[in-house]
Design a protein around this motif. Structure first.
Motif, PDB file in Angstrom:
ATOM      1  N   ASP A  46      11.563 -22.137  -8.529  1.00 55.06           N
ATOM      2  CA  ASP A  46      10.293 -21.861  -9.255  1.00 55.06           C
ATOM      3  C   ASP A  46      10.326 -20.028  -8.587  1.00 55.06           C
ATOM      4  O   ASP A  46       9.160 -19.761  -8.805  1.00 55.06           O
ATOM      5  N   GLU A  47      11.080 -19.210  -9.415  1.00 51.15           N
ATOM      6  CA  GLU A  47      11.335 -18.084  -8.847  1.00 51.15           C
ATOM      7  C   GLU A  47      10.679 -16.868  -9.572  1.00 51.15           C
ATOM      8  O   GLU A  47       9.575 -16.659  -9.521  1.00 51.15           O
ATOM      9  N   GLU A  48      10.449 -17.454 -10.679  1.00 51.12           N
ATOM     10  CA  GLU A  48       9.292 -17.018 -11.498  1.00 51.12           C
ATOM     11  C   GLU A  48       8.205 -17.328 -11.654  1.00 51.12           C
ATOM     12  O   GLU A  48       7.151 -16.350 -12.232  1.00 51.12           O
ATOM     13  N   ILE A  49       7.986 -18.026 -10.748  1.00 51.69           N
ATOM     14  CA  ILE A  49       6.151 -18.253 -10.693  1.00 51.69           C
ATOM     15  C   ILE A  49       5.913 -18.344  -8.874  1.00 51.69           C
ATOM     16  O   ILE A  49       5.091 -18.606  -8.387  1.00 51.69           O
TER      17      ILE A  49
ATOM     18  N   LEU B  30      20.856 -13.543 -18.330  1.00 54.46           N
ATOM     19  CA  LEU B  30      21.054 -12.690 -17.518  1.00 54.46           C
ATOM     20  C   LEU B  30      19.856 -13.357 -16.221  1.00 54.46           C
ATOM     21  O   LEU B  30      20.316 -12.133 -15.600  1.00 54.46           O
ATOM     22  N   ASP B  31      18.691 -13.317 -17.012  1.00 57.26           N
ATOM     23  CA  ASP B  31      17.340 -13.885 -15.748  1.00 57.26           C
ATOM     24  C   ASP B  31      17.806 -15.491 -15.621  1.00 57.26           C
ATOM     25  O   ASP B  31      16.859 -16.368 -16.023  1.00 57.26           O
ATOM     26  N   ASP B  32      18.186 -16.329 -14.409  1.00 56.86           N
ATOM     27  CA  ASP B  32      19.244 -16.400 -13.849  1.00 56.86           C
ATOM     28  C   ASP B  32      20.628 -17.320 -13.676  1.00 56.86           C
ATOM     29  O   ASP B  32      20.746 -17.284 -12.688  1.00 56.86           O
ATOM     30  N   LYS B  33      20.456 -17.969 -14.452  1.00 56.88           N
ATOM     31  CA  LYS B  33      21.319 -18.629 -14.246  1.00 56.88           C
ATOM     32  C   LYS B  33      22.975 -18.146 -14.095  1.00 56.88           C
ATOM     33  O   LYS B  33      23.829 -19.470 -13.662  1.00 56.88           O
TER      34      LYS B  33
ATOM     35  N   ASP C 124      21.084 -10.918  -3.366  1.00 62.66           N
ATOM     36  CA  ASP C 124      20.481 -12.123  -4.856  1.00 62.66           C
ATOM     37  C   ASP C 124      20.545 -11.291  -5.369  1.00 62.66           C
ATOM     38  O   ASP C 124      21.046 -10.051  -5.927  1.00 62.66           O
ATOM     39  N   GLU C 125      19.722 -12.030  -7.200  1.00 68.08           N
ATOM     40  CA  GLU C 125      19.640 -11.083  -8.166  1.00 68.08           C
ATOM     41  C   GLU C 125      18.872  -9.721  -7.700  1.00 68.08           C
ATOM     42  O   GLU C 125      18.103 -10.300  -6.693  1.00 68.08           O
ATOM     43  N   GLY C 126      19.153  -8.326  -8.810  1.00 71.23           N
ATOM     44  CA  GLY C 126      18.010  -7.808  -8.006  1.00 71.23           C
ATOM     45  C   GLY C 126      18.275  -6.814  -9.151  1.00 71.23           C
ATOM     46  O   GLY C 126      18.014  -6.263 -10.338  1.00 71.23           O
TER      47      GLY C 126
ATOM     48  N   GLY D   5      20.790 -16.786  -6.493  1.00 71.59           N
ATOM     49  CA  GLY D   5      20.362 -17.281  -7.757  1.00 71.59           C
ATOM     50  C   GLY D   5      18.856 -17.973  -8.321  1.00 71.59           C
ATOM     51  O   GLY D   5      19.076 -18.485  -6.574  1.00 71.59           O
ATOM     52  N   HIS D   6      19.022 -18.565  -9.023  1.00 71.09           N
ATOM     53  CA  HIS D   6      17.464 -19.271  -9.082  1.00 71.09           C
ATOM     54  C   HIS D   6      17.459 -19.911 -10.573  1.00 71.09           C
ATOM     55  O   HIS D   6      18.269 -19.269 -11.516  1.00 71.09           O
ATOM     56  N   MET D   7      17.550 -20.855 -10.567  1.00 75.03           N
ATOM     57  CA  MET D   7      18.179 -21.804 -11.878  1.00 75.03           C
ATOM     58  C   MET D   7      16.159 -22.043 -12.761  1.00 75.03           C
ATOM     59  O   MET D   7      16.689 -22.843 -14.016  1.00 75.03           O
TER      60      MET D   7
HETATM   61 ZN    ZN Z   1      15.664 -13.728 -12.031  1.00 74.82          ZN
END
Ligand code: ZN
Length: 486
Positions: free
Chosen positions: A188-191, A154-157, A216-218, A119-121
């Motif tokens: 840093d998933e969002e970047i 929802l995205d993504d905590k 992973d999320e998706g 997941g990503h923080m």
């Molecule tokens: Zn995400």
């Protein structure tokens, strides 16, 4: 003679019709035999409170150039340590890339390849000026109307917290995995994920670790998106599309607009865009989209089922139809989207250059190179140059036959007996791509229940998750750990 030929033709059509009908009728749903499992006894309200607390910590990825929200990540790490004392005490935790986390839960059987849940923080910023449009403030983590509200729900905590909730629960029950489980949470998933997921993957590679699969999320559980299917569908993505941004620059003679040349820079760039929109990348039906249709066809109305079940004859019709829609078009081709155009600054001056930015989402099978070549050929004008601004190729397509896929599929059926399960193609990007070098397969699925109104909440206003659904997601990971670990 003509009569004979006509009779022959009628005969051929009759045979084709019979084959179509037989193939359609034989394409019936597999009986989904899954044992019902008793739901794990978790305190969902307390878990919701912990997610709310995490939402209040502003781990925002503003942009690639902006500094990392280091203090916020430190605060989130401390919150996780406090909230999950058994995880903190018993699992190995490493901080990688400055702010990302890798937990190791060692299995008893080293001959089993490990699995990695991720997941990503980090979260995206709230668009300035939209804060007041939220029902509850975006970083409030408020629990109201049966939902947890705010950025990251929802995205993504929620992935990060739900995985840790599940691990904490399992540790409290004395559960010991046979297969080693990793939990990887990027910052840093969002970047782009280079410093988080990218470095965790490199860290695993350095130790010679090869994973059986990552999850992973998706994709999510959606309802009302497939024609003729009323049941909710859990889509497990086997791949994600690639990303390419091209910058087009048209050059022309500048000067006074009273004596313009036949073709101006603005005209050339406009023509280039028009040509690209008229000559899209070709559509084709291949995995995972074809696997998805094959899996769902038995549940569809007769007409659709007939077309999908008889692709040997009706394939081009099917691809043509899919290529017309918005989201179905994105499933069967590399999409072309002109997003920025610029040129000129004064009404009576000819600009010597004009630019346009075009964003492509690359279908597995195409590459940055094939798309760029297509663009150059279609534009066909030496005065318009094409340069790559940013890009990554599509992911590989993971196996539908692997033990990992079958296990995730089975877990979804056990925890969500009301849903159909199908493979899918993720249209956006995720951190999973960074793990290709260390994972046999990568799957992208998070069992959030989405209606059509929920999609704009992701990266948008009023992001929130229903508390009940959050409970289901924690139970999904609890069961997943049991199924994955053995
Ligand atoms: Zn995400």
């Amino acid at each position: 003679m003509i009569k004979k030929a006509l009779l022959g033709l009628v005969g051929i059509i009759l045979i084709l019709l019979i084959v179509i009908v037989v193939r359609t009728v034989l394409n019936s749903p597999d009986s989904q035999l899954t044992e019902k499992i008793a739901p794990a006894d978790i305190n969902v309200d307390a878990a919701a409170g912990r997610l709310g607390e995490a939402v209040r910590i502003r781990t925002i990825s503003e942009s690639r150039d902006a500094p990392v929200a280091a203090e916020a990540f430190d605060a989130l790490h401390a919150l996780l340590d406090r909230s999950y004392p058994l995880v903190t005490a018993q699992l190995k935790k490493e901080v990688i890339g400055g702010h990302s986390l890798l937990y190791t839960w060692k299995g008893s059987d080293p001959s089993l390849k490990p699995a990695l849940f991720m997941g990503h923080m980090d979260v995206v910023p709230v668009e300035p000026g939209t804060e007041d449009q939220w029902t509850h403030p975006p970083y409030s983590g408020k629990i109201a109307n049966g939902a947890i509200w705010g950025r990251g729900t929802l995205d993504d905590k929620l992935s990060v917290l739900a995985i840790l909730e599940a691990a904490e629960y399992q540790l409290s029950k004395g559960f010991k995995p046979t297969r080693t489980l990793y939990f990887a949470f990027g910052h840093d998933e969002e970047i782009g994920g280079k410093n988080g997921a990218g470095k965790i993957s490199a860290h695993l590679k350095d130790q010679g670790i090869q994973l059986a699969y990552t999850l992973d999320e998706g994709m999510v559980i959606v309802q009302g998106v497939m024609p003729g299917i009323d049941d909710p569908i859990a889509f497990i993505a086997l791949a994600e599309k690639g990303y390419l941004t091209l910058e087009l620059t048209a050059t022309a003679v500048g000067g006074h607009s009273s004596i313009p040349p036949r073709a101006t820079a603005v005209g050339k760039i406009s023509k280039a865009i028009a040509r690209l929109e008229e000559n899209r990348m070709p559509a084709s039906l291949q995995s995972p989209a074809s696997d998805m249709l094959d899996t769902l066809a038995p549940h569809m109305p007769f007409g659709l089922k007939a077309v999908i079940s008889n692709r040997w004859l009706l394939g081009p019709v099917l691809v043509g139809q899919l290529g017309k829609g918005g989201s179905t078009n994105a499933m069967v081709r590399t999409t072309t989207a002109a997003t920025i155009i610029a040129g000129g600054s004064k009404d009576n001056v000819l600009p010597s250059t004009a630019q346009a930015t075009v964003n492509f989402r690359i279908l597995p099978g195409d590459t940055i190179e094939t798309v760029t070549r297509h663009v150059e050929q279609v534009i066909g004008n030496p005065d318009v140059s094409v340069s790559i601004k940013q890009g990554n190729n599509p992911s590989r397509v993971s196996s539908l036959q692997s033990d990992g896929y079958k296990m995730i599929h089975k877990t979804v059926q056990e925890v969500f007996p009301d849903v159909l399960v199908a493979p899918g193609l993720m249209l956006a990007g995720s951190d999973s791509k960074h793990y290709e070098a260390v994972a046999d397969n990568s799957y992208r699925f998070l069992p959030m229940r989405f209606g059509p109104a929920d999609i704009p909440r992701v990266h948008g206003t009023d992001e929130r998750i229903m508390v009940d659904n959050y409970g289901e997601i924690i139970r999904f990971y609890i069961r997943l750990m049991e199924n994955a670990a053995s």
